[in-house]
Structure formats: C-alpha cells, structure tokens
Design a protein around this motif. Structure first.
Motif, PDB file in Angstrom:
ATOM      1  N   LEU A   1      -7.575   3.047  -2.936  1.00 11.43           N
ATOM      2  CA  LEU A   1      -6.626   2.662  -1.758  1.00 11.43           C
ATOM      3  C   LEU A   1      -6.963   3.428  -0.463  1.00 11.43           C
ATOM      4  O   LEU A   1      -7.268   3.035   0.622  1.00 11.43           O
ATOM      5  CB  LEU A   1      -5.216   2.507  -2.130  1.00 11.43           C
ATOM      6  N   GLU A   2      -7.052   4.405  -0.739  1.00 12.19           N
ATOM      7  CA  GLU A   2      -7.264   5.687   0.302  1.00 12.19           C
ATOM      8  C   GLU A   2      -8.611   5.458   1.090  1.00 12.19           C
ATOM      9  O   GLU A   2      -8.747   5.633   2.197  1.00 12.19           O
ATOM     10  CB  GLU A   2      -7.002   6.852  -0.170  1.00 12.19           C
TER      11      GLU A   2
ATOM     12  N   TYR B   1       0.738  -1.171   0.079  1.00  9.45           N
ATOM     13  CA  TYR B   1      -0.043   0.197  -0.026  1.00  9.45           C
ATOM     14  C   TYR B   1       0.955   1.246   0.048  1.00  9.45           C
ATOM     15  O   TYR B   1       0.555   2.297  -0.505  1.00  9.45           O
ATOM     16  CB  TYR B   1      -0.867  -0.041   1.268  1.00  9.45           C
ATOM     17  N   ALA B   2       1.867   1.182   0.874  1.00  9.50           N
ATOM     18  CA  ALA B   2       2.972   2.415   0.908  1.00  9.50           C
ATOM     19  C   ALA B   2       3.427   2.697  -0.378  1.00  9.50           C
ATOM     20  O   ALA B   2       3.331   4.005  -0.719  1.00  9.50           O
ATOM     21  CB  ALA B   2       3.870   2.051   2.123  1.00  9.50           C
ATOM     22  N   ALA B   3       3.745   1.670  -1.199  1.00 10.02           N
ATOM     23  CA  ALA B   3       4.279   1.607  -2.408  1.00 10.02           C
ATOM     24  C   ALA B   3       3.369   2.459  -3.545  1.00 10.02           C
ATOM     25  O   ALA B   3       3.722   3.326  -4.142  1.00 10.02           O
ATOM     26  CB  ALA B   3       4.935   0.474  -2.989  1.00 10.02           C
TER      27      ALA B   3
ATOM     28  N   LEU C   1      -2.280  -3.144  13.414  1.00  9.68           N
ATOM     29  CA  LEU C   1      -2.967  -1.957  12.462  1.00  9.68           C
ATOM     30  C   LEU C   1      -2.079  -0.904  12.302  1.00  9.68           C
ATOM     31  O   LEU C   1      -1.543  -0.090  11.440  1.00  9.68           O
ATOM     32  CB  LEU C   1      -4.237  -1.723  12.888  1.00  9.68           C
ATOM     33  N   ASN C   2      -1.779  -0.343  13.715  1.00  5.04           N
ATOM     34  CA  ASN C   2      -1.041   1.062  13.727  1.00  5.04           C
ATOM     35  C   ASN C   2       0.349   0.765  13.411  1.00  5.04           C
ATOM     36  O   ASN C   2       0.891   1.624  12.524  1.00  5.04           O
ATOM     37  CB  ASN C   2      -0.860   1.081  15.289  1.00  5.04           C
ATOM     38  N   ALA C   3       0.922  -0.394  13.556  1.00  2.49           N
ATOM     39  CA  ALA C   3       2.423  -0.614  12.999  1.00  2.49           C
ATOM     40  C   ALA C   3       2.304  -0.624  11.374  1.00  2.49           C
ATOM     41  O   ALA C   3       3.276  -0.150  10.840  1.00  2.49           O
ATOM     42  CB  ALA C   3       2.660  -2.186  13.219  1.00  2.49           C
ATOM     43  N   GLY C   4       1.156  -1.088  10.796  1.00  3.57           N
ATOM     44  CA  GLY C   4       0.990  -1.101   9.272  1.00  3.57           C
ATOM     45  C   GLY C   4       0.938   0.422   9.081  1.00  3.57           C
ATOM     46  O   GLY C   4       1.650   0.687   7.971  1.00  3.57           O
ATOM     47  N   PHE C   5       0.171   1.156   9.568  1.00  3.19           N
ATOM     48  CA  PHE C   5      -0.154   2.435   9.011  1.00  3.19           C
ATOM     49  C   PHE C   5       1.255   3.171   9.133  1.00  3.19           C
ATOM     50  O   PHE C   5       1.321   4.330   8.548  1.00  3.19           O
ATOM     51  CB  PHE C   5      -1.233   3.063   9.944  1.00  3.19           C
TER      52      PHE C   5
END
Lengths: 277, 233
Positions: free
Chosen positions: B141-142, A43-45, B181-185
């Motif tokens: 995505l957003e 997603y970041a990419a 989730l936090n780690a992912g974000f």
C-alpha cells in the motif's frame, strides 16, 4: 468522465455554495468525491492496522528485552555451587514465562501476517532473549542450541484457528545474540575467578574461542552489525585469555581473592563496568 | 561442544550463502524492471512537449507505455517465482523504489487516459502483481501511495507546461484532481516516515497548480465552465 464547474480551490467551501446553484451538480460532486474518500478510507484503515500492530509488537518486544536483561543479571548472581541449582531453576522458569506470555502475544499478532514486516519491532527483544537463553544453556549444559531448536520452543498453536505459528528467528538475530553472549561470558569468567574457580575460567575461554572461530568463518559477510560485534567479541576474548594467563603465571603466588584484581587490573581502562557485578 | 558450535556456524554460513544467491537473482530482475521504468518515464516525458494534441498523448504515449508494461508484468512474475511465500518483506527493500516509480507511471497513464485517480487494485493489475498480501506477491500500500505523491509533482509541472502550450483547460482539471488527492491523503494517519515526508511535498504541488489557475483567472484566460464540461465528457 464527468467534470464539474468546480475550479478546484476550496472544494468543500464551493460545494456548500453549490447547494444554491443547483442540486444536480452538488450530488454529482459529492458522488465523485466520495469515491476517492471511500478509497482512501480503506487505505487509512489498512495503514492504521499496520502501524498499530507494529506499535503493539514494539511494546511487547520491550518487555521481553527488560525481562531478558533481568534474567541475565540473575544468572550472574551464581556464586556458590549450592546456589547454582536454585538460580538456574528460577531462570528457567522465567525464560519459559517469557515464552509463554510475551512471545505468545507476538505470535498472536503475527498470525496471517508476514513476519519479516514486523521483525524490526521485536528484534532487540529477541536478541536479548537469545542471549539469556544461550547463557542459561551454557551454565546448565555447557553447550548451546541451534536456532531451529529455539524456534521449536517458540511455536504456538491457536486452537480457534487451528493454526500453528512459529516466532521467526532469523539466523542473523541468533548469531548476533551469541555475539552478545560472549560479553556476558567474559563477566562471568571474571566473577568465577573472584570465587576461585579456575577450571571454569579455562572452560569459558575455550567456549568463547570456539565462537570467535565460528565468527571468523562468516567474516566475509559485509554486514556492519556483525563486524561491530566481532570487534567487541575480540576484546572480550582478549580479556578472558589474559585472565587465564594470569592464573597460570601468578596463580600460585597470590591469594585467591586478590588474583582477580591482578587479572583485571591491566584492563581497567577498557573496563565495561563488570567490576560492579 | 566445539563440534556443536562449529555446526551452528556452518549452518549459518549456508543460510548466508542461500540468501546471497536469492538476492543476486532478485537484483537481476529488479534491474530489468528499472530499465523498463526508465524507458516508460522517457516516453511519458513527451507530454510536456509543445503542440501536443490530446489524442496524441493518449494514442501515442500512453499506448507505447502500455506496451512496455508487458515486460514489467513478465519481470514481476519472475520475482513472484523467486521470492518465497511469506518472505516478501525480507527482500522488500530491493524492489521497493522501482515499484514506487512504476506505480507513479501507471497512475500517470490512467490519469492521462481517463482523468481519474487510479485505484490500488488497477495498479496491481497493470504491474501484474496481486492486490492483497494473502494472494502472493503483492503491491504494498505504501508503495502505491508513494507513486500517487510522485504523480502530483509531475502533474503540477504538466499544468504549467500546458499553459505554455496554450491549453488552458488542463490546469483546471489538474487542480481539481490534485485537490481531491490532497483531500484523500488527509484521511490517512501517517507516521513520521518517508511517506509522511513525501506527503508534505504534496501541498507545494497543490499550491503551484492553484497559482497557475489563479494566473489564468485574473487574465480572463480561464475557459468558460461549459467548455470544460464538454471537453471532459
């Protein structure tokens, strides 16, 4: 679904301690975590790609904006018929250069993308460019093109992908660009008066009048931008019309070079700075 | 010349009329979507009720919600028909918020059912839209990420209410989940936009859930690790 002993606080910290507790759990922990991490890395990419592309387009858009403003300024420097040819020629070259470089770069960024997503990035530049192009067309041909024709000139083929990309010109931008054009025409009208060319004042007046008429037809649109531009357009038209009035009424009394002061004097309060030109 | 100008403005007028028609059509479909979203949200609010059994939540609320998603898929299919190809972002604002809400609801259902973080692909499938932009009407995505952030707020509330209802396992699971989730974000580079603002709220959700877990721990109410593992599996 596997659950671990982790209580959720300080995950990273805990998993380090877990190495001592037992390898099994640690591996499990890592695995599960990495799934989410992997997911978010993707997603970041995607997000980064979008943001970076947008920023690049904004940059190019700014270049287009600046160059278009300069071209408009150049077009204002026409003061003699003899000079007209060379100035128009140079303006045309520079307009083409913008199309060949900056717009091509945008088209390159937009290939395989949804142009509407990035329109915001180059909207201002595009509007200014439309203003410059239509101003040039007015001076050269006393006419202007439809946006479809402009779109045709901003179409690029990328041979390596055998793909043709057209810069999206939403009619909205085009119409807003034309609204800005009337401001330039007002300045141009006063300039030509200062040069003593009365015929072109009337001509410009007619042209702007027609545009105003066109705008009134679309006034039903509840678009803030259009309403704002419409009121500016009205002011410009008003100024041009009173210039024409002055020419008619007092044209024979006053020497040519003083006429412009009389014509514009009444509107000095609402001056937009055109006398600086 | 005058003819030319009025020609331009006439075609502009046509363009505006066309756009208005399209927007009207989209608006009607989006309204249906909003209605479905509200209904699903109301059903899922029942998870906060007293005396909820785990089976109840899944068999009753999740199942009923999933049925309502059938309508959602139909409406998205209709939108996909109406919106011209490669013009998704021209009308994007119109369905943006309802899509975010539906992403949140889909992720909540999946969490309640199998306690994992739903992928964007799965959400797209539940909504009946494409995952990738190239394939047609897709999930942005957003919007998906916004849905996940809404989920974290809802779960922090769920953690508190679970304790009230005597379920001491759930807050601990939720704490783990929200932390992941936090780690992912934190891997994302967010711009200074609405997503970023919403993300700033995530830490409050984390904090709240951690406080609940803390309260349970110091009072010895935290279940022994074994029982969590059992329950989870």
């Amino acid at each position: 679904m596997s659950q671990t002993k982790d209580d959720g606080k300080n995950r990273g910290h805990r998993s380090k301690i877990n190495i001592d507790d037992g390898k099994q759990e640690n591996v499990e922990n890592m695995h599960e975590n990495s799934l989410i991490v992997q997911q978010f890395q993707a997603y970041a990419a995607e997000l980064d790609d979008k943001h970076d592309r947008f920023e690049r387009i904004v940059k190019i858009g700014r270049d287009i904006n600046i160059e278009s403003k300069r071209i408009i300024f150049l077009l204002h420097t026409i003061d003699k018929k003899s000079k007209q040819e060379s100035v128009l020629c140079e303006a045309n070259l520079r307009l083409q250069k913008v199309a060949q470089h900056q717009f091509k770069a945008i088209a390159f960024e937009l290939k395989d993308q949804d142009p509407y997503l990035y329109l915001k990035g180059y909207r201002n530049g595009l509007e200014e460019y439309i203003e410059a192009v239509t101003f040039y067309q007015y001076l050269k041909y006393d006419n202007m093109e439809n946006w479809l024709e402009l779109e045709k000139t901003l179409t690029y083929t990328f041979p390596e992908k055998s793909k043709t990309i057209q810069i999206l010109i939403s009619p909205f931008e085009y119409i807003l660009g034309i609204a800005d054009l009337t401001g330039e025409l007002m300045r141009q009208c006063i300039n030509t008066l200062a040069l003593g060319d009365r015929a072109s004042c009337y001509q410009t007046c007619n042209f702007v009048r027609n545009i105003y008429k066109g705008f009134l037809g679309c006034a039903s649109v509840s678009n803030r931008e259009i309403h704002r531009k419409l009121s500016t357009l009205k002011q410009s038209l008003h100024k041009i019309e009173s210039v024409c009035y002055t020419i008619k009424v007092r044209g024979s009394e006053i020497p040519k070079h003083l006429l412009v002061d009389v014509a514009t004097g009444e509107y000095a309060d609402s001056d937009e700075g055109y006398q600086a030109y | 010349m005058a003819v030319r100008i009025s020609e331009i403005f006439n075609s502009f007028q046509d363009y505006l009329n066309n756009e208005e028609e399209l927007r009207e059509e989209i608006r009607a479909t989006v309204r249906n979507l909003e209605k479905s979203a509200r209904d699903i949200l109301m059903i899922l609010q029942n998870i906060h009720n007293e005396n909820n059994m785990e089976e109840n939540i899944i068999s009753q609320y999740c199942a009923t919600s999933r049925e309502l998603f059938i309508d959602v898929r139909k409406n998205y299919a209709k939108l996909a028909e109406v919106v011209p190809r490669d013009q998704y972002y021209r009308f994007y604002e119109q369905w943006r918020f309802v899509t975010q809400k539906l992403c949140f609801l889909a992720s909540l259902i999946i969490y309640l059912e199998i306690k994992v973080l739903v992928t964007k692909e799965t959400v797209a499938e539940i909504l009946g839209v494409k995952n990738n932009r190239e394939d047609g009407f897709h999930l942005d995505l957003e919007d998906y990420l916004m849905g996940l952030l809404q989920l974290s707020a809802e779960l922090s509330r769920f953690a508190i209410n679970s304790v009230t209802n005597g379920d001491y396992n759930r807050p601990i699971e939720i704490a783990r989940f929200v932390n992941d989730l936090n780690a992912g974000f934190r891997l994302l580079n967010l711009k200074n936009d609405s997503l970023r603002k919403r993300f700033d709220g995530l830490k409050y959700a984390v904090k709240k859930v951690e406080e609940v877990v803390y309260d349970l721990s110091i009072r010895g109410l935290k279940p022994s690790p074994d029982s969590i593992t059992e329950k989870g599996e």
